[in-house]
Design an enzyme around this catalytic site. Structure first.
Site, PDB file in Angstrom:
ATOM      1  N   HIS A 334       0.785  -1.236   0.000  1.00  0.00           N
ATOM      2  CA  HIS A 334       0.000   0.000   0.000  1.00  0.00           C
ATOM      3  C   HIS A 334       0.818   1.287   0.000  1.00  0.00           C
ATOM      4  CE1 HIS A 334      -3.719   2.086   0.104  1.00  0.00           C
ATOM      5  NE2 HIS A 334      -4.373   1.288   0.911  1.00  0.00           N
ATOM      6  N   TYR A 446     -13.928   5.550  10.050  1.00  0.00           N
ATOM      7  CA  TYR A 446     -13.073   6.080   8.988  1.00  0.00           C
ATOM      8  C   TYR A 446     -13.547   5.512   7.660  1.00  0.00           C
ATOM      9  CZ  TYR A 446      -8.519   6.434   6.408  1.00  0.00           C
ATOM     10  OH  TYR A 446      -7.512   6.674   5.503  1.00  0.00           O
ATOM     11  N   THR A 459      -5.096  10.218  -0.235  1.00  0.00           N
ATOM     12  CA  THR A 459      -6.456  10.002   0.263  1.00  0.00           C
ATOM     13  C   THR A 459      -6.794  11.061   1.307  1.00  0.00           C
ATOM     14  OG1 THR A 459      -5.710   8.515   2.019  1.00  0.00           O
ATOM     15  CG2 THR A 459      -6.352   7.507  -0.082  1.00  0.00           C
TER      16      THR A 459
END
Length: 617
Positions: A334, A446, A459
């Site tokens: 990621h 979240y 993001t």
């Protein structure tokens, strides 16, 4: 076709919100989580920060951003956050996405589907390398996405103004800078902070089978793709060769914490394995040919999320996984990028491999191909002991890891759209209600939101817990039966409208999380005193994410998921399909997960009853 950077070069920069707006949004997110006394204290601390030292740090952040116009204010801190994390990346960071089956059943044989997906992936790579990949554009009016006139218009515009040309027709180009790390890339473990490595020239594919590692070239010097029958032959060779497990599965080391893995990697280099490691790191991507055949979504999730720690090299930018029954999916590291880049890749590869398969099921492998290069490693007792320890440690953690799945079939995306509601907002509301049922209070939540509409955007966070969801939740649960169905419906509408507002603000870079994160990062880099706002228990609480959610919708995707971000939390991956809702919930709390799934279905039923005009019993 348009050149890839024609739009990306001229894309707008990620804005830094006004400090007063950030504080207002932060306090709005805190309000439903705190009692009156706690909120007054947090508000006092936040306002003091806004008027005092926060203003000075914000000014410095603006100046730093002005001097670094080539990137965004969040890009550097965000890379550092990921690469400095010392926890294992599997279960903690790497998400997974599974693809739908090929519509033609005979194309779902493992070796056929793997070959077709590899070829389609290499086509995508070549389009990217040659600057002929169609730019990512979000079309408010989708007809422009099919317009040849529009595409020609954008192609002939100079890069410096092409972004504005797109905006004229409500088309929003997205940043594609992450794509450079999609292929030939690996996260390299280092002490204290990892590094991202990308090779410009490597042309070989890494294939894993039964814990063994193989490489063979899939591109020639001119970028031509190896003939599908030759790829088929190589994969056939590998499957036959890797019929037994290795004595020690080196791949388990990639499940270790990053400092341990960094130390062991240096041991491997010193034992003469540097060239093999370079071949792994520089490979175009990793293809995992699994012997497993997952029988349901539970087994599928375990297979694609962690693979039981086996037959995976978790450091690769992404691994394409194909099981023995032809089920395919992606597990990706990621730090280099976000779901939007992987989603584009998956969509194109799925479409190309199903509509224009390179190989038919009846095809035979090429008769004369060179043997694959099997990577053999020199390992001493230190390494073999470390592998055994890593396996034992991972098996123990995996044993505590649980997965629960939900298929809710009373309604889906289209039903909610027809009700003039945001499907995403309704699912998030159902999550809030489920949590309240279970814990008797709302918890920090979240939802990930892409800021790819801006240069080097990553993001932003949507905070689904709001005063509107709290009001609605209390009405549905604590005050059940005390409100009319019409009033309950109006509360759902309010939640939907506010959630859409939060989505829009986050998409436009106007959330509060990344701004506060960047300000804190600046203080940490300078070694100054940490402002009181960051030591406030309320700040620490709201960032201890109990309910972490994310969704990616596409015709190519079956489902996806990820691990919880805190030990006592839940990872909630979900998809709103046309006529049903799917969710995968991961946690280390099995009983709590079972209850959350039960209450999630219960609250979806409640919402459905209200939308259908039925009173709650």
């Amino acid at each position: 076709m348009c050149r890839i950077y024609n739009l990306s070069i001229s894309i707008c920069r990620l804005p830094i919100p006004k400090l007063e707006d950030t504080i207002n949004r932060y306090l709005a997110a805190q309000k439903p989580l705190l009692n009156e006394e706690e909120y007054r204290n947090t508000e006092k601390i936040a306002r003091k920060f806004e008027a005092g030292e926060g203003r000075l740090i914000h000014r410095d952040l603006l100046e730093h951003d002005r001097l670094n116009k080539h990137t965004s204010y969040i890009a550097g801190p965000w890379y550092d956050m990921y690469l400095s994390a010392r926890d294992p990346i599997v279960l903690n960071y790497n998400p997974f996405i599974t693809l739908n089956p090929d519509p033609k059943p005979e194309y779902n044989r493992q070796i056929v589907r793997a070959t077709n997906l590899v070829v389609s992936s290499l086509k995508f790579l070549n389009s990217l390398k040659n600057n002929y990949l169609r730019p990512d554009i979000y079309y408010v009016n989708r007809k422009w996405g099919q317009s040849k006139v529009f595409k020609h218009f954008i192609r002939i515009l100079p890069p410096s103004i092409s972004w504005y040309g797109a905006y004229l027709v409500n088309a929003y180009p997205l940043d594609m800078s992450q794509y450079k790390s999609l292929f030939n890339s690996t996260r390299i473990p280092n002490l204290s902070k990892d590094a991202l490595f990308t090779s410009e020239f490597a042309r070989h594919l890494l294939v894993m089978r039964n814990g063994h590692l193989y490489v063979f070239e899939v591109l020639d010097a001119f970028g031509n793709i190896l003939h599908p029958s030759e790829i088929l032959a190589h994969l056939t060779q590998i499957i036959h060769d890797a019929d037994r497990l290795p004595k020690f599965e080196l791949c388990y080391l990639t499940t270790e914490d990053r400092n341990t893995w960094a130390t062991l990697r240096q041991e491997l280099v010193q034992k003469g394995n540097e060239e093999n490691l370079k071949k792994i790191d520089s490979a175009v991507f990793c293809l995992c040919l699994d012997r497993a055949s997952p029988q349901n979504e539970l087994e599928l999730t375990h297979c694609f999320l962690h693979g039981y720690g086996f037959n995976r090299w978790f450091d690769k930018s992404f691994s394409l996984i194909v099981t023995s029954d032809g089920t395919a999916g992606i597990n990706f590291e990621h730090s280099w990028g976000d779901g939007i880049a992987i989603l584009r890749f998956i969509n194109e590869v799925y479409r190309d491999s199903t509509e224009h398969p390179a190989l038919v099921p009846q095809a035979s492998p090429a008769l004369f191909v060179t043997s694959c290069d099997k990577l053999e490693f020199n390992m001493d007792h230190t390494i073999t002991s470390a592998i055994s320890a890593a396996r034992q440690k991972f098996d123990q953690k995996r044993g505590m890891f649980c997965v629960k799945t939900l298929k809710y079939k009373k309604f889906g995306k289209q039903y909610l759209i027809n009700q003039n509601l945001s499907p995403d907002a309704v699912f998030q509301l159902a999550c809030q209600m489920a949590v309240y049922h279970q814990y008797g209070k709302l918890l920090p939540s979240y939802e990930a939101c892409s800021t790819a509409a801006f240069k080097h955007g990553r993001t932003e966070t949507i905070r689904p817990t709001s005063v509107y969801t709290k009001k609605c939740t209390v009405a549905f649960i604590d005050q059940r039966g005390k409100h009319s169905t019409e009033d309950m419906r109006n509360m759902i509408d309010e939640c939907s409208k506010y959630h859409r507002r939060l989505q829009l603000e986050a998409t436009l870079g106007q959330g509060f999380d990344r701004h506060l994160f960047a300000l804190k990062y600046l203080v940490q880099r300078r070694g100054g005193r940490m402002p009181d706002i960051y030591n406030d228990p309320a700040y620490k609480n709201i960032n201890h994410i109990i309910i972490s959610t994310s969704t990616l919708g596409s015709e190519a995707i079956n489902h996806g998921g990820f691990g919880p971000v805190v030990p006592d939390g839940f990872g909630v991956g979900y998809n709103m399909f046309e006529d049903w809702v799917g969710s995968i919930i991961t946690s280390y709390l099995e009983k709590d997960s079972e209850e959350l799934i039960k209450y999630l279905e219960y609250t979806l039923n409640d919402i459905y009853d209200v939308l259908e005009g039925r009173s709650l019993k």
